[in-house]
Motif scaffolding. Sequence first.
Motif, short mmCIF file in Angstrom:
data_model
loop_
_atom_site.label_atom_id
_atom_site.label_comp_id
_atom_site.label_asym_id
_atom_site.label_seq_id
_atom_site.Cartn_x
_atom_site.Cartn_y
_atom_site.Cartn_z
N GLY A 131 0.91 -1.30 0.03
CA GLY A 131 0.02 0.01 -0.16
C GLY A 131 0.76 1.28 0.12
O GLY A 131 2.11 1.31 0.15
N LEU A 132 0.16 2.24 -0.21
CA LEU A 132 0.96 3.69 -0.12
C LEU A 132 0.49 4.46 1.27
O LEU A 132 -0.74 4.54 1.50
CB LEU A 132 0.24 4.43 -1.26
CG LEU A 132 0.72 3.92 -2.86
CD1 LEU A 132 0.03 4.72 -3.65
CD2 LEU A 132 2.12 3.71 -3.11
N ASN A 133 1.38 4.82 2.01
CA ASN A 133 1.27 5.47 3.22
C ASN A 133 2.44 6.61 3.49
O ASN A 133 3.32 6.34 4.32
CB ASN A 133 0.83 4.60 4.48
CG ASN A 133 0.49 5.21 5.63
OD1 ASN A 133 0.72 6.37 5.78
ND2 ASN A 133 -0.46 4.67 6.03
N GLY B 131 -3.44 6.11 4.32
CA GLY B 131 -3.05 5.46 3.23
C GLY B 131 -3.77 4.54 2.35
O GLY B 131 -4.90 4.37 2.84
N LEU B 132 -3.42 4.12 1.31
CA LEU B 132 -4.12 3.28 0.46
C LEU B 132 -3.74 1.78 0.66
O LEU B 132 -2.27 1.69 0.18
CB LEU B 132 -4.39 3.73 -0.92
CG LEU B 132 -4.31 5.10 -1.39
CD1 LEU B 132 -4.45 5.35 -2.56
CD2 LEU B 132 -5.85 5.46 -0.97
N ASN B 133 -4.49 0.85 0.93
CA ASN B 133 -3.94 -0.42 1.15
C ASN B 133 -5.11 -1.46 0.58
O ASN B 133 -5.68 -2.03 1.38
CB ASN B 133 -3.38 -0.70 2.22
CG ASN B 133 -2.53 -2.01 2.46
OD1 ASN B 133 -2.81 -3.01 1.81
ND2 ASN B 133 -1.53 -2.17 2.85
N PRO B 134 -5.18 -1.70 -0.64
CA PRO B 134 -6.34 -2.63 -1.07
C PRO B 134 -6.12 -3.98 -0.53
O PRO B 134 -7.31 -4.80 -0.47
CB PRO B 134 -6.21 -2.40 -2.57
CG PRO B 134 -5.00 -1.94 -3.12
CD PRO B 134 -4.44 -1.22 -1.72
N GLN B 135 -5.00 -4.54 -0.11
CA GLN B 135 -5.06 -5.67 0.38
C GLN B 135 -5.65 -5.91 1.86
O GLN B 135 -6.05 -6.83 2.10
CB GLN B 135 -3.40 -6.29 0.55
CG GLN B 135 -2.83 -6.58 -0.76
CD GLN B 135 -2.97 -7.84 -1.20
OE1 GLN B 135 -3.85 -8.76 -0.82
NE2 GLN B 135 -2.35 -8.14 -2.51
N LEU B 136 -5.21 -4.82 2.68
CA LEU B 136 -5.87 -4.96 4.24
C LEU B 136 -6.93 -3.95 4.30
O LEU B 136 -7.65 -4.10 5.49
CB LEU B 136 -4.54 -4.24 5.08
CG LEU B 136 -3.36 -4.94 4.86
CD1 LEU B 136 -2.39 -4.22 5.84
CD2 LEU B 136 -3.45 -6.35 4.99
N GLN B 194 -10.06 0.78 -0.90
CA GLN B 194 -8.65 1.22 -0.67
C GLN B 194 -8.17 1.52 0.75
O GLN B 194 -6.84 1.36 1.00
CB GLN B 194 -8.39 2.35 -1.52
CG GLN B 194 -8.85 2.28 -2.81
CD GLN B 194 -7.99 1.71 -3.82
OE1 GLN B 194 -6.85 1.50 -3.77
NE2 GLN B 194 -8.45 0.50 -4.51
#
Lengths: 268, 268
Positions: A131-133, B131-136, B194
């Motif tokens: 992810g992006l953070n 943040g963006l984290n489609p996995q979590l 996301q």
Amino acid sequence: MMLINGEPNRQISPADRGLAYGDGFFTTAKVVRGKVEFWRDHVERLMLASKKFAIELPSLLTLFSEVQTAIAGVELGCLKILITRGEGGRGYSGAGCENPTRIISVTPWPAQYQLWQRSGIALAPCQYQLGLNPQLAGYKTLNRLDQVLIKQELESLDVDDVIVCDINGYVVESSAANVFWFEQGTLYTPDLSQAGVNGVMRKQVLRCAEQLEIPVNIVKFKLDQLAQVDSMFITNTLMGLVPIKQFQQRVLTDFSLVQRLQQEIKDD
Amino acid sequence: MMLINGEPNRQISPADRGLAYGDGFFTTAKVVRGKVEFWRDHVERLMLASKKFAIELPSLLTLFSEVQTAIAGVELGCLKILITRGEGGRGYSGAGCENPTRIISVTPWPAQYQLWQRSGIALAPCQYQLGLNPQLAGYKTLNRLDQVLIKQELESLDVDDVIVCDINGYVVESSAANVFWFEQGTLYTPDLSQAGVNGVMRKQVLRCAEQLEIPVNIVKFKLDQLAQVDSMFITNTLMGLVPIKQFQQRVLTDFSLVQRLQQEIKDD
């Protein structure tokens, strides 16, 4: 060997916010003959995280003294310093958490790293994307579920490590190390402003390249752009600098530049 | 009241991967007169996370029996079920972790939520961006440093809660609740693909809207688009449905639709 808040304790409270929310940070260092390599860099990393998350560190004298107790007589080992906000109540508020938890532990150094440094390892691309953070990028926080899932994927593959990209397809790091490559004499490494950990050994590599007047480029690179590189290596404080001998179908044989950096990077 | 792996214990191992890496997940439920509200939804959430992270749950019989012990005689309370991968060695690999840790605890229900449900609360926008984290995204994992930092910001403001956007500027949630709004009779809530947590109460609201034939739109909305809404509310299992009476400079007075949902949403 483990010390919790200075005591040879083996228990922490289930109300510790490190457990509840990953509310803390850590660093891992190599111990060689009773000495922590790059101690000042590890302290600097802990101080940056302490400021960012508003979690107070113990005095450096206390920290140093406890570390000395933990590593006394250790020939080769991994030192881990883990700091949490300490015990708290239900909910995200850390208000009133006045007693951070510090856990200092020493475990054996993974012996395969010596072979890795000399002979190199094979890498594959990772399907899992980070992810992006931008708020947390760079820090070694206790929020590491991404890395746990990446390691699960790595363990299903027949390679030594994986190259991990972010959700935009930019190369970030390996499963637990920073990544570098050389192309036409320039040293490249990924920009870590959106994801990844800014490793202590990464800083050493960049410092060393500057001293050797090797041009450095910190970049956003997609995976397919790595097809052109002359050589690659990964780094962390435990494995040092590890050359890549195979990436996807490509065999890389020129270890000369990474070997030069391996020789130059020494703790003073 | 706290049970760790079924025992009234107050200690966990410092080698627990929940502490080391946030390697686990949790759910929080409201207890009313010795009964867990929306138990089936909480179990479903735990089962989804168990599958995603490959951390085995105890049998549902064991879980239910321990929960019953923990909540016996509780008039109003917060039940928290926290599951980690258990004790492990150094490094991200969870291989060989055969004994997950389960922590079941009950704490008092925050009394202010009753007033909040009736009178509404004031919200401000949050500067901190998720943040963006489609996995979590969607899961309630132990990786909650974002929420800790958001709560720090909230505590510096003179409002009850904040609206949090992601790094692309899309509205996601509040500091610890899902967010909904009505505009011209349609119910809106953010897309959580996301970032954000897919709350148990959010599911109830969507289920109830369907039963009442209220049109629902799951959207990517920027903050300034909220200027047009007719009414807003936030939800989690502890606070239920809480109307928003003020957002930025705007005073919202029509609580009729959220009151209707409050009346309809009941645990069977």
